[in-house]
Design an enzyme around this catalytic site. Sequence first.
Site, PDB file in Angstrom:
ATOM      1  N   SER A   1       0.745  -1.047  -0.007  1.00 17.68           N
ATOM      2  CA  SER A   1      -0.076   0.010  -0.092  1.00 17.68           C
ATOM      3  C   SER A   1       0.998   1.228  -0.154  1.00 17.68           C
ATOM      4  O   SER A   1       1.790   1.263  -0.605  1.00 17.68           O
ATOM      5  CB  SER A   1      -0.956  -0.087   1.192  1.00 17.68           C
ATOM      6  N   SER A   2       0.723   2.136   0.717  1.00 16.17           N
ATOM      7  CA  SER A   2       1.465   3.455   0.965  1.00 16.17           C
ATOM      8  C   SER A   2       1.073   4.156   2.289  1.00 16.17           C
ATOM      9  O   SER A   2       0.043   4.025   2.666  1.00 16.17           O
ATOM     10  CB  SER A   2       0.981   4.272  -0.130  1.00 16.17           C
TER      11      SER A   2
ATOM     12  N   LYS B   1      -5.555   3.042  -1.643  1.00 14.36           N
ATOM     13  CA  LYS B   1      -4.432   2.594  -0.741  1.00 14.36           C
ATOM     14  C   LYS B   1      -4.962   2.129   0.601  1.00 14.36           C
ATOM     15  O   LYS B   1      -4.728   1.279   1.198  1.00 14.36           O
ATOM     16  CB  LYS B   1      -3.245   3.488  -0.737  1.00 14.36           C
TER      17      LYS B   1
ATOM     18  N   TYR C   1      -5.490   7.825  -5.395  1.00  9.18           N
ATOM     19  CA  TYR C   1      -4.412   7.270  -4.948  1.00  9.18           C
ATOM     20  C   TYR C   1      -4.606   6.826  -3.544  1.00  9.18           C
ATOM     21  O   TYR C   1      -4.603   5.532  -3.190  1.00  9.18           O
ATOM     22  CB  TYR C   1      -3.344   7.821  -5.299  1.00  9.18           C
TER      23      TYR C   1
END
Length: 252
Positions: free
Chosen positions: A137-138, A155, A151
């Site tokens: 993920s982030s 995520k 985005y």
Amino acid sequence: MDLGLTGKVALVTGGTKGIGRAIVEGLLAEGARVAFCARTAADVEKAEQELSASGEVAGTALDVGDGAALANWVAASAERFGGIDVVVANVSALAIGPGEQNWKASFEVDLMHTVRLVEAAMPHLERSSSPSIIAVSSVSGREIDFADGSYGVMKAAIIHYISGLAYDLAPKGIRANVVSPGNTYFDGGVWQNIEQNNPELFATAMGLNPTGRMGTPEETAYAVVMLASPRASRISGTNLVVDGALTKGVQL
């Protein structure tokens, strides 16, 4: 320390560069057999040739946004290697910014490729003695930053999806975890592009890193390989942040 990955079969999406390439290298170094995919055929062929010196590896060119192609790759990889023990959903559309197209790309590539990969691999994972699911993920899924919108939302959805899987699959002995990297710099990567084309944003991002630098693909790959290991048998449902203390939120 022997991580117990020798002979295990791992699938990695997006394995030709950056974090994905480092994950493939890390798994091969631990004795795993690895199938990886990426979109560009020339990059896949080159990476396979370079990586073959490190172990048993197979590359395939495909678009992970194509559900049928992704499922066929999983099936073919399982047949070639005799099963699947680890799946790593690493690919991202990197669709940052406004617009419906970015929302569609983030949904199909970031989120749905993760879901489809897991569903295609599930019959094989159920037969594994040490099955592990890992999604990349982030930190943008954890807090609001310049990549909010499509985005960051997708995520965050990945983290929620994997957490649910961990709970639902625990009785079957299948572990599921997320690794959330912060800024990661490598040749040809998004942050190198930003450095060259938006130096003001790059300088701002660098200033937020308390270590004074961005991370490397190898640093994130270490977290993935560790979670793939049977030695991490009690770790499931976690979101492992690899960001050098970049994010400030407290995980409770």
